[in-house]
Enzyme design. Structure first.
Site, PDB file in Angstrom:
ATOM      1  N   LYS A 171       0.876  -1.169   0.000  1.00  0.00           N
ATOM      2  CA  LYS A 171       0.000   0.000   0.000  1.00  0.00           C
ATOM      3  C   LYS A 171       0.914   1.219   0.000  1.00  0.00           C
ATOM      4  O   LYS A 171       1.123   1.860   1.044  1.00  0.00           O
ATOM      5  CB  LYS A 171      -0.887  -0.040   1.250  1.00  0.00           C
ATOM      6  CG  LYS A 171      -2.366  -0.174   0.925  1.00  0.00           C
ATOM      7  CD  LYS A 171      -3.201  -0.309   2.153  1.00  0.00           C
ATOM      8  CE  LYS A 171      -4.336   0.697   2.177  1.00  0.00           C
ATOM      9  NZ  LYS A 171      -5.260   0.682   1.054  1.00  0.00           N
TER      10      LYS A 171
HETATM   11  N1  PPE Z   1      -7.610  -2.774  -3.048  1.00  0.00           N
HETATM   12  C1  PPE Z   1      -7.120  -1.507  -2.965  1.00  0.00           C
HETATM   13  C2  PPE Z   1      -6.422  -0.935  -4.138  1.00  0.00           C
HETATM   14  C3  PPE Z   1      -7.302  -0.768  -1.793  1.00  0.00           C
HETATM   15  O1  PPE Z   1      -6.814   0.462  -1.707  1.00  0.00           O
HETATM   16  C4  PPE Z   1      -8.008  -1.339  -0.707  1.00  0.00           C
HETATM   17  C5  PPE Z   1      -8.228  -0.564   0.554  1.00  0.00           C
HETATM   18  C6  PPE Z   1      -8.495  -2.666  -0.838  1.00  0.00           C
HETATM   19  C7  PPE Z   1      -8.267  -3.344  -2.017  1.00  0.00           C
HETATM   20  C8  PPE Z   1      -9.194  -3.358   0.287  1.00  0.00           C
HETATM   21  O2  PPE Z   1      -8.282  -3.666   1.313  1.00  0.00           O
HETATM   22  P1  PPE Z   1      -8.734  -3.806   2.842  1.00  0.00           P
HETATM   23  O3  PPE Z   1      -9.045  -2.441   3.351  1.00  0.00           O
HETATM   24  O4  PPE Z   1      -7.571  -4.444   3.500  1.00  0.00           O
HETATM   25  O5  PPE Z   1      -9.932  -4.687   2.846  1.00  0.00           O
HETATM   26  N2  PPE Z   1      -8.397   0.835   0.384  1.00  0.00           N
HETATM   27  C9  PPE Z   1      -8.199   1.728   1.492  1.00  0.00           C
HETATM   28  C10 PPE Z   1      -8.006   3.145   1.045  1.00  0.00           C
HETATM   29  C11 PPE Z   1      -9.179   3.843   0.483  1.00  0.00           C
HETATM   30  C12 PPE Z   1      -8.894   5.317   0.245  1.00  0.00           C
HETATM   31  O6  PPE Z   1      -9.644   5.951  -0.524  1.00  0.00           O
HETATM   32  O7  PPE Z   1      -7.946   5.846   0.833  1.00  0.00           O
HETATM   33  C13 PPE Z   1      -9.288   1.568   2.532  1.00  0.00           C
HETATM   34  O8  PPE Z   1     -10.330   0.978   2.262  1.00  0.00           O
HETATM   35  O9  PPE Z   1      -9.081   2.032   3.641  1.00  0.00           O
END
Ligand code: PPE
Length: 319
Positions: A171
């Protein structure tokens, strides 16, 4: 030349949040949590972050799957070769301390590690590494309508970066330019969110969510490939198994989404968001599907401590 109407101030820099921010080991008022314009991360995207939520429960605020998020933050740093000054356990403690300092019963939590401002130029290694934790209120990610009626997705013209171009399991700040491009394109075209395919044309993920397909009573989590290893994805798979639903992770193509009974997106910010249409084609009945809504409800119960089997996922802030 247009003049900016107000000079940038340190307070503007922290406008998204108020209250206290944990900054390099100390809790300070947000106005004091500011950085130099020569910060390496600002120029090259050399930061790593997490998105975490804390929910209101009968025992006060509880952070959902805190340890998994802190671990992924440290893993992201490792992937980009950034030496983290803090361990995952120290990040856990910093997060709990920040929520307590702000007295919040529920919030979104944003920890960030980044390279500082000692030296410009691509090579970051002469820079110190900094850390912060901010907390803020954050409601539904794609709006209340999207949750009730189902969100409208657009297949993006931007592909998810291949894993040998960008480390998609990290991330990392720089990775998110890809998400920003897709999200803005979808928004400008009147859609709620973007669906990104990978370089081969398989379904990857949303700009900030993982994808699930439902067909004939089976739940198909879209397999990892270049996607972020989502913690909500893992949660939803566990909840589905607990609900005695068959779970089969799979790769999928765009047409397989069009013919699904239901599609939904999951993420910490998005929680569980049903999808009503993709590229203006209705999915199923073109509304939020019954399984998606049931999963959303179950998820919201689990995160707020209402399902005893999943209580070990919660870190109670006041205990
Ligand atoms: N894919 C991506 C690209 C992504 O950024 C997230 C989280 C996920 C999948 C889901 O991951 P998880 O939160 O572990 O289930 N995205 C984060 C950031 C959003 C933002 O706009 O900033 C979040 O959901 O916190």
């Amino acid at each position: 030349m247009a003049q900016p109407s107000t000079a940038p101030t340190p307070a503007n820099a922290a406008a998204r949040t108020t209250g206290q921010i944990w900054f390099d080991g100390r809790v300070v008022p947000s106005e004091q949590a500011v950085v130099s314009v020569l910060t390496h991360a600002l120029h090259y995207g050399t930061s790593v972050f997490e998105g975490i939520r804390a929910y209101e429960t009968d025992r006060g605020a509880a952070v959902f799957r805190l340890q998994e998020h802190s671990r992924r933050l440290i893993d992201s740093a490792k992937i980009i070769g950034m030496p983290s000054p803090y361990t995952a356990t120290q990040i856990d403690d910093a997060i709990v301390e920040t929520i307590r300092a702000n007295g919040l019963s529920s919030c979104y939590i944003r920890p960030l590690l980044w390279y500082g401002s000692e030296s410009l130029g691509v090579d970051p290694r002469k820079n110190s590494v900094h850390a912060m934790v901010a907390t803020m209120p954050w409601g539904t990610y794609l709006g209340d309508d999207a949750v009730r009626k189902g969100a409208r997705l657009m297949t993006s013209s931007w592909r998810r970066s291949p894993g040998d171009v960008m480390p998609t399991k990290a991330k990392a700040g720089g990775n998110y330019v890809n998400s920003v491009l897709a999200r803005v394109e979808a928004g400008e075209n009147g859609f709620d969110e973007a669906l990104l395919l990978d370089k081969e044309g398989f379904v990857a993920e949303g700009s900030g969510e993982n994808i699930f397909v439902v067909r004939d009573g089976v739940l198909y989590p879209i397999a990892h490939s270049v996607n972020l290893r989502g913690i909500t994805r893992d949660t939803v798979m566990a909840l589905a198994r607990w609900m005695d639903v068959e779970v089969q992770p799979t790769m999928a193509t765009r047409d397989e989404l069009y013919t699904a009974d239901e599609v939904f997106m999951v993420g910490t910010a998005a929680e569980v968001t049903p999808i009503a249409s993709i590229d203006r084609r209705p999915i199923g009945d073109g509304a939020a599907g019954p399984f998606s809504l049931k999963m959303r409800e179950t998820y919201l119960q689990a995160v707020s401590g209402k399902i005893p089997e999943f209580d070990s996922w919660l870190t109670y802030v006041d205990e």
